[in-house]
Design a protein around this motif. Sequence first.
Motif, PDB file in Angstrom:
ATOM      1  N   MET A   1       0.823  -1.194   0.000  1.00 10.90           N
ATOM      2  CA  MET A   1       0.000   0.000   0.000  1.00 10.90           C
ATOM      3  C   MET A   1       0.864   1.253   0.000  1.00 10.90           C
ATOM      4  N   GLN A   2       2.021   1.148   0.642  1.00 13.07           N
ATOM      5  CA  GLN A   2       2.934   2.283   0.690  1.00 13.07           C
ATOM      6  C   GLN A   2       3.453   2.625  -0.709  1.00 13.07           C
ATOM      7  N   HIS A   3       3.589   1.607  -1.552  1.00 13.42           N
ATOM      8  CA  HIS A   3       4.046   1.835  -2.919  1.00 13.42           C
ATOM      9  C   HIS A   3       3.032   2.641  -3.713  1.00 13.42           C
ATOM     10  N   LEU A   4       1.748   2.417  -3.462  1.00 14.99           N
ATOM     11  CA  LEU A   4       0.717   3.201  -4.143  1.00 14.99           C
ATOM     12  C   LEU A   4       0.820   4.674  -3.780  1.00 14.99           C
ATOM     13  N   GLY A   5       1.138   4.969  -2.521  1.00  7.53           N
ATOM     14  CA  GLY A   5       1.328   6.352  -2.093  1.00  7.53           C
ATOM     15  C   GLY A   5       2.512   7.000  -2.792  1.00  7.53           C
ATOM     16  N   LEU A   6       3.603   6.258  -2.912  1.00 12.92           N
ATOM     17  CA  LEU A   6       4.783   6.768  -3.604  1.00 12.92           C
ATOM     18  C   LEU A   6       4.480   7.011  -5.075  1.00 12.92           C
ATOM     19  N   ILE A   7       3.782   6.076  -5.692  1.00 14.99           N
ATOM     20  CA  ILE A   7       3.411   6.228  -7.103  1.00 14.99           C
ATOM     21  C   ILE A   7       2.474   7.418  -7.278  1.00 14.99           C
ATOM     22  N   GLY A   8       1.516   7.558  -6.381  1.00 17.40           N
ATOM     23  CA  GLY A   8       0.574   8.672  -6.465  1.00 17.40           C
ATOM     24  C   GLY A   8       1.248  10.015  -6.302  1.00 17.40           C
ATOM     25  N   SER A   9       2.162  10.122  -5.336  1.00 19.27           N
ATOM     26  CA  SER A   9       2.839  11.398  -5.126  1.00 19.27           C
ATOM     27  C   SER A   9       3.777  11.722  -6.281  1.00 19.27           C
ATOM     28  N   CYS A  10       4.489  10.737  -6.784  1.00 18.71           N
ATOM     29  CA  CYS A  10       5.358  10.970  -7.946  1.00 18.71           C
ATOM     30  C   CYS A  10       4.529  11.366  -9.165  1.00 18.71           C
ATOM     31  N   GLY A  11       3.391  10.701  -9.342  1.00 15.33           N
ATOM     32  CA  GLY A  11       2.510  11.044 -10.455  1.00 15.33           C
ATOM     33  C   GLY A  11       2.001  12.469 -10.347  1.00 15.33           C
ATOM     34  N   ALA A  12       1.638  12.893  -9.140  1.00 20.48           N
ATOM     35  CA  ALA A  12       1.154  14.267  -8.946  1.00 20.48           C
ATOM     36  C   ALA A  12       2.243  15.280  -9.262  1.00 20.48           C
ATOM     37  N   ILE A  13       3.459  14.992  -8.842  1.00 18.98           N
ATOM     38  CA  ILE A  13       4.576  15.909  -9.109  1.00 18.98           C
ATOM     39  C   ILE A  13       4.849  15.986 -10.608  1.00 18.98           C
ATOM     40  N   VAL A  14       4.905  14.844 -11.253  1.00 16.49           N
ATOM     41  CA  VAL A  14       5.186  14.825 -12.697  1.00 16.49           C
ATOM     42  C   VAL A  14       4.085  15.534 -13.475  1.00 16.49           C
ATOM     43  N   LEU A  15       2.824  15.205 -13.177  1.00 19.08           N
ATOM     44  CA  LEU A  15       1.724  15.863 -13.882  1.00 19.08           C
ATOM     45  C   LEU A  15       1.706  17.366 -13.623  1.00 19.08           C
ATOM     46  N   GLY A  16       1.959  17.750 -12.385  1.00 15.02           N
ATOM     47  CA  GLY A  16       2.006  19.173 -12.067  1.00 15.02           C
ATOM     48  C   GLY A  16       3.132  19.882 -12.789  1.00 15.02           C
ATOM     49  N   ALA A  17       4.302  19.261 -12.803  1.00 16.17           N
ATOM     50  CA  ALA A  17       5.438  19.860 -13.506  1.00 16.17           C
ATOM     51  C   ALA A  17       5.158  19.971 -15.000  1.00 16.17           C
ATOM     52  N   LEU A  18       4.566  18.937 -15.574  1.00 15.28           N
ATOM     53  CA  LEU A  18       4.207  19.003 -16.996  1.00 15.28           C
ATOM     54  C   LEU A  18       3.218  20.134 -17.265  1.00 15.28           C
ATOM     55  N   ALA A  19       2.240  20.283 -16.382  1.00 14.44           N
ATOM     56  CA  ALA A  19       1.262  21.366 -16.562  1.00 14.44           C
ATOM     57  C   ALA A  19       1.939  22.724 -16.467  1.00 14.44           C
ATOM     58  N   ILE A  20       2.862  22.870 -15.532  1.00 14.60           N
ATOM     59  CA  ILE A  20       3.543  24.153 -15.340  1.00 14.60           C
ATOM     60  C   ILE A  20       4.429  24.484 -16.536  1.00 14.60           C
ATOM     61  N   PHE A  21       5.197  23.506 -16.998  1.00 17.00           N
ATOM     62  CA  PHE A  21       6.196  23.787 -18.034  1.00 17.00           C
ATOM     63  C   PHE A  21       5.674  23.677 -19.461  1.00 17.00           C
ATOM     64  N   LEU A  22       4.718  22.790 -19.700  1.00  7.95           N
ATOM     65  CA  LEU A  22       4.236  22.623 -21.068  1.00  7.95           C
ATOM     66  C   LEU A  22       3.136  23.608 -21.435  1.00  7.95           C
ATOM     67  N   VAL A  23       2.308  23.968 -20.493  1.00  5.58           N
ATOM     68  CA  VAL A  23       1.229  24.934 -20.752  1.00  5.58           C
ATOM     69  C   VAL A  23       1.232  26.001 -19.653  1.00  5.58           C
ATOM     70  N   PRO A  24       2.308  26.782 -19.552  1.00  3.20           N
ATOM     71  CA  PRO A  24       2.450  27.698 -18.417  1.00  3.20           C
ATOM     72  C   PRO A  24       1.342  28.729 -18.299  1.00  3.20           C
ATOM     73  N   GLY A  25       0.748  29.162 -19.387  1.00  2.00           N
ATOM     74  CA  GLY A  25      -0.292  30.173 -19.300  1.00  2.00           C
ATOM     75  C   GLY A  25      -1.657  29.616 -18.949  1.00  2.00           C
ATOM     76  N   ASN A  26      -1.864  28.321 -19.158  1.00  3.37           N
ATOM     77  CA  ASN A  26      -3.191  27.721 -18.958  1.00  3.37           C
ATOM     78  C   ASN A  26      -3.161  26.492 -18.062  1.00  3.37           C
ATOM     79  N   SER A  27      -2.266  26.468 -17.113  1.00 10.02           N
ATOM     80  CA  SER A  27      -2.111  25.277 -16.289  1.00 10.02           C
ATOM     81  C   SER A  27      -2.933  25.309 -15.009  1.00 10.02           C
ATOM     82  N   ALA A  28      -3.639  26.384 -14.742  1.00 10.96           N
ATOM     83  CA  ALA A  28      -4.339  26.530 -13.462  1.00 10.96           C
ATOM     84  C   ALA A  28      -5.361  25.425 -13.234  1.00 10.96           C
ATOM     85  N   PHE A  29      -6.148  25.086 -14.250  1.00 10.85           N
ATOM     86  CA  PHE A  29      -7.168  24.055 -14.069  1.00 10.85           C
ATOM     87  C   PHE A  29      -6.525  22.705 -13.757  1.00 10.85           C
TER      88      PHE A  29
END
Length: 190
Positions: A1-29
């Motif tokens: 179960m701890q692995h799911l938490g690690l995967i979830g947090s890494c996924g959130a960071i990666v998706l957030g970083a992609l939103a920030i860097f790939l669509v910086p003007g429209n990443s708020a949503f």
Amino acid sequence: MQHLGLIGSCGAIVLGALAIFLVPGNSAFCLAVILGGLAAWIVVSDLRSWTIPDGAVVALGLLGILLRIPLQAAPLMMVDASLALVLDFVLCGGALLLLREYYFRTRGADGIGLGDVKLAGAAALLLGTFGFAWALLLASVLGLLVVVVVRAMKPNMRFDRIPFGALLAPASWLMWLQQVYFLDGSGQIG
């Protein structure tokens, strides 16, 4: 179960970083959905087991850093932003840590968990000291309302603890939404 938490947090960071860097003007949503998901994860975990998952806190803090450091700016501006982040983290997390220690030394029991202290530091990285102060106020008022409602519904019930992270996480998310959509008015990041 701890692995799911690690995967979830890494996924959130990666998706957030992609939103920030790939669509910086429209990443708020995209970021609102990701940060809301992290807040929901914290709420569910704190309500179920009185623990705040470290993975969610780390993801929240790292996304806060990515959002607040101007990567395209001059090096001096990056240093100023970095110092502001450190100051926000120390002031907000430190304030809750001092409150925790004071309560323990005067009452002999923990009043605030270490997860709440870590969440305060991460929320400060996302919101800044001023925004975190409002989130803390909102969470505290919500906590008082919970106590009043529970006491009114079940007057004989002993009610001596509140999972504060379950209130602070959504309050921080709401303050971030307020900063992005209402203070700025653009609904855009960057």
